[in-house]
Design a protein around this motif. Structure first.
Motif, short mmCIF file in Angstrom:
data_model
loop_
_atom_site.label_atom_id
_atom_site.label_comp_id
_atom_site.label_asym_id
_atom_site.label_seq_id
_atom_site.Cartn_x
_atom_site.Cartn_y
_atom_site.Cartn_z
N THR A 118 -1.71 4.99 1.29
CA THR A 118 -1.70 3.74 2.06
C THR A 118 -3.12 3.29 2.36
O THR A 118 -4.02 4.11 2.55
CB THR A 118 -0.94 3.90 3.39
OG1 THR A 118 -1.61 4.86 4.21
CG2 THR A 118 0.49 4.34 3.16
N LYS A 119 -3.30 1.98 2.38
CA LYS A 119 -4.57 1.37 2.77
C LYS A 119 -4.26 0.14 3.60
O LYS A 119 -3.30 -0.60 3.31
CB LYS A 119 -5.39 0.95 1.55
CG LYS A 119 -5.91 2.12 0.71
CD LYS A 119 -6.99 2.91 1.44
CE LYS A 119 -7.53 4.03 0.58
NZ LYS A 119 -8.57 4.82 1.27
N VAL A 120 -5.07 -0.09 4.62
CA VAL A 120 -4.91 -1.26 5.48
C VAL A 120 -5.96 -2.29 5.10
O VAL A 120 -7.16 -2.01 5.14
CB VAL A 120 -5.07 -0.88 6.97
CG1 VAL A 120 -4.89 -2.12 7.85
CG2 VAL A 120 -4.06 0.20 7.35
N SER A 121 -5.50 -3.47 4.70
CA SER A 121 -6.41 -4.58 4.42
C SER A 121 -6.50 -5.45 5.66
O SER A 121 -6.00 -5.09 6.74
CB SER A 121 -5.93 -5.40 3.22
OG SER A 121 -4.84 -6.24 3.59
N SER A 122 -7.10 -6.61 5.52
CA SER A 122 -7.20 -7.52 6.67
C SER A 122 -5.87 -8.20 6.98
O SER A 122 -5.72 -8.80 8.04
CB SER A 122 -8.27 -8.57 6.42
OG SER A 122 -7.99 -9.30 5.23
N ILE A 123 -4.89 -8.10 6.07
CA ILE A 123 -3.62 -8.81 6.26
C ILE A 123 -2.38 -7.96 5.99
O ILE A 123 -1.31 -8.24 6.52
CB ILE A 123 -3.55 -10.08 5.38
CG1 ILE A 123 -3.82 -9.73 3.91
CG2 ILE A 123 -4.50 -11.14 5.90
CD1 ILE A 123 -3.66 -10.90 2.96
N HIS A 124 -2.51 -6.93 5.16
CA HIS A 124 -1.36 -6.13 4.74
C HIS A 124 -1.64 -4.64 4.90
O HIS A 124 -2.79 -4.20 4.87
CB HIS A 124 -1.05 -6.35 3.25
CG HIS A 124 -0.68 -7.75 2.89
ND1 HIS A 124 -0.83 -8.25 1.61
CD2 HIS A 124 -0.14 -8.77 3.62
CE1 HIS A 124 -0.42 -9.50 1.56
NE2 HIS A 124 0.00 -9.84 2.78
N VAL A 125 -0.54 -3.87 5.00
CA VAL A 125 -0.60 -2.44 4.71
C VAL A 125 -0.05 -2.27 3.31
O VAL A 125 1.09 -2.64 3.03
CB VAL A 125 0.22 -1.61 5.71
CG1 VAL A 125 0.15 -0.12 5.32
CG2 VAL A 125 -0.28 -1.80 7.13
N ASN A 126 -0.87 -1.75 2.41
CA ASN A 126 -0.46 -1.53 1.03
C ASN A 126 -0.10 -0.07 0.82
O ASN A 126 -0.74 0.82 1.39
CB ASN A 126 -1.56 -1.92 0.05
CG ASN A 126 -1.82 -3.41 0.05
OD1 ASN A 126 -2.66 -3.89 0.81
ND2 ASN A 126 -1.11 -4.14 -0.78
N ALA A 127 0.88 0.18 -0.02
CA ALA A 127 1.31 1.55 -0.32
C ALA A 127 1.65 1.67 -1.79
O ALA A 127 2.21 0.75 -2.39
CB ALA A 127 2.52 1.92 0.53
N TRP A 128 1.32 2.82 -2.36
CA TRP A 128 1.63 3.08 -3.76
C TRP A 128 1.65 4.59 -4.00
O TRP A 128 1.21 5.37 -3.16
CB TRP A 128 0.61 2.41 -4.68
CG TRP A 128 -0.81 2.90 -4.55
CD1 TRP A 128 -1.40 3.92 -5.24
CD2 TRP A 128 -1.80 2.39 -3.65
NE1 TRP A 128 -2.71 4.07 -4.84
CE2 TRP A 128 -2.99 3.15 -3.87
CE3 TRP A 128 -1.83 1.36 -2.71
CZ2 TRP A 128 -4.16 2.92 -3.17
CZ3 TRP A 128 -3.00 1.14 -2.00
CH2 TRP A 128 -4.14 1.91 -2.24
N PHE A 129 2.17 4.97 -5.15
CA PHE A 129 2.18 6.37 -5.55
C PHE A 129 1.12 6.58 -6.63
O PHE A 129 0.94 5.74 -7.51
CB PHE A 129 3.55 6.78 -6.08
CG PHE A 129 4.64 6.71 -5.02
CD1 PHE A 129 4.65 7.62 -3.98
CD2 PHE A 129 5.62 5.74 -5.07
CE1 PHE A 129 5.64 7.56 -3.00
CE2 PHE A 129 6.60 5.68 -4.11
CZ PHE A 129 6.61 6.58 -3.06
N GLY A 130 0.42 7.70 -6.53
CA GLY A 130 -0.60 7.99 -7.53
C GLY A 130 -1.97 8.14 -6.90
O GLY A 130 -2.18 7.83 -5.72
N GLU A 131 -2.93 8.59 -7.70
CA GLU A 131 -4.27 8.87 -7.23
C GLU A 131 -5.23 7.70 -7.43
O GLU A 131 -6.40 7.77 -7.04
CB GLU A 131 -4.83 10.11 -7.95
CG GLU A 131 -4.00 11.37 -7.73
CD GLU A 131 -3.90 11.75 -6.27
OE1 GLU A 131 -4.93 11.65 -5.56
OE2 GLU A 131 -2.80 12.13 -5.82
N HIS A 132 -4.78 6.64 -8.08
CA HIS A 132 -5.67 5.52 -8.36
C HIS A 132 -6.01 4.76 -7.07
O HIS A 132 -5.27 4.80 -6.09
CB HIS A 132 -5.03 4.56 -9.37
CG HIS A 132 -3.70 4.03 -8.92
ND1 HIS A 132 -2.52 4.68 -9.15
CD2 HIS A 132 -3.37 2.90 -8.23
CE1 HIS A 132 -1.52 3.99 -8.64
NE2 HIS A 132 -2.01 2.90 -8.07
N ASP A 133 -7.13 4.08 -7.11
CA ASP A 133 -7.52 3.17 -6.04
C ASP A 133 -8.43 2.11 -6.64
O ASP A 133 -8.62 2.06 -7.86
CB ASP A 133 -8.19 3.91 -4.87
CG ASP A 133 -9.45 4.67 -5.26
OD1 ASP A 133 -10.00 4.43 -6.36
OD2 ASP A 133 -9.91 5.51 -4.46
#
Length: 267
Positions: free
Chosen positions: A165-180
């Motif tokens: 998970t990552k918090v942006s200025s507008i959303h909480v984004n979530a994904w599976f995997g090691e990529h960023d």
């Protein structure tokens, strides 16, 4: 963070690529102003390749790669990159977890249901239908702003479900995997420009504004935050910061690069 005005002119003049976040970095109040387009166009005209690096969806990335004056776009927080060959009229695409896309979407849908049930006021981002690999939970773009406790609860639910998970200025984004954003940006630079990490450190600038940009701020020696980055407490802040916020800050950085190149050429 040091003021952008103190950025060494010789380093600015050597910039070959600008990697940049979009929301609240190139945009202001959710809109892309003409100043950002002009900055991209002028950078492109001087041979500086612009690559947006964003949490926005694959559907938007197709449009951006085709319609904006950019060399490529990294989307969905590093799940993919698109680059449009205008001569061949062909889109080049790369996905971090293409073979697991269906299973990932199904698991994220279950997590989304749990978030919406347990965090009042949260909503799926309006661009969710155009995403192929990640989940975006809106906490202030098209819904009344949620407080930090509610945003933290969203993060906790998604993390407990095994998602990054990552918090942006507008959303909480979530994904599976090691990529960023960082890993795929480096992959994009290598694939399209045969650029290794050492070259990237020397000639790439990254601009951003929020916590989900931290891997980029940490890696790139030449990292620039637009002034609204000061709204966040970051473990890995950018090295430099603009005077102006959002799109005006992006333009400030872009024209600093262009002025440095002009001065070194004429010097």
């Amino acid at each position: 963070m040091r003021p952008l005005s103190e950025f060494p002119s010789s380093d600015l003049a050597s910039v070959s690529h600008v990697l940049t976040d979009i929301d609240d970095t190139m945009t202001t109040d959710g809109r892309l102003p003409s100043t950002s387009l002009r900055a991209m166009e002028e950078l492109e005209a001087k041979g500086v390749h612009v690559i947006p690096v964003t949490g926005r969806p694959a559907g938007w990335c197709d449009h951006i790669a085709r319609m904006w004056p950019v060399a490529a776009v990294v989307g969905e927080n590093g799940a993919l990159y698109f680059s449009y060959d205008r001569s061949a009229r062909e889109m080049q695409t790369w996905f971090a977890r293409a073979e697991k896309a269906t299973a990932d979407r199904e698991a994220l849908a279950l997590l989304a249901d749990k978030v919406l049930r347990e965090v009042p006021g949260s909503a799926l981002a309006s661009d969710q239908p155009y995403r192929l690999t990640d989940l975006a939970v809106d906490f202030c773009e098209d819904v009344p702003r949620l407080n930090e406790v509610a945003v933290g609860r969203i993060v906790d639910i998604l993390t407990a479900g095994g998602a990054t998970t990552k918090v942006s200025s507008i959303h909480v984004n979530a994904w599976f995997g090691e990529h960023d954003k960082l890993t795929t940006s480096l992959r994009c630079l290598q694939d399209l420009f045969e650029m290794d990490e050492a070259s990237a450190q020397a000639t790439v600038i990254f601009s951003g504004d929020s916590p989900n940009d931290e891997p980029m701020f940490k890696f790139f020696r030449n990292s620039v935050g637009v002034a609204n980055v000061r709204n966040f407490s970051l473990r890995h802040p950018p090295g430099w910061v603009t005077k102006s916020m959002s799109a005006e800050g992006f333009a400030e950085m872009a024209f600093a690069i262009l002025n440095a190149k002009r001065n070194h050429r004429n010097g």
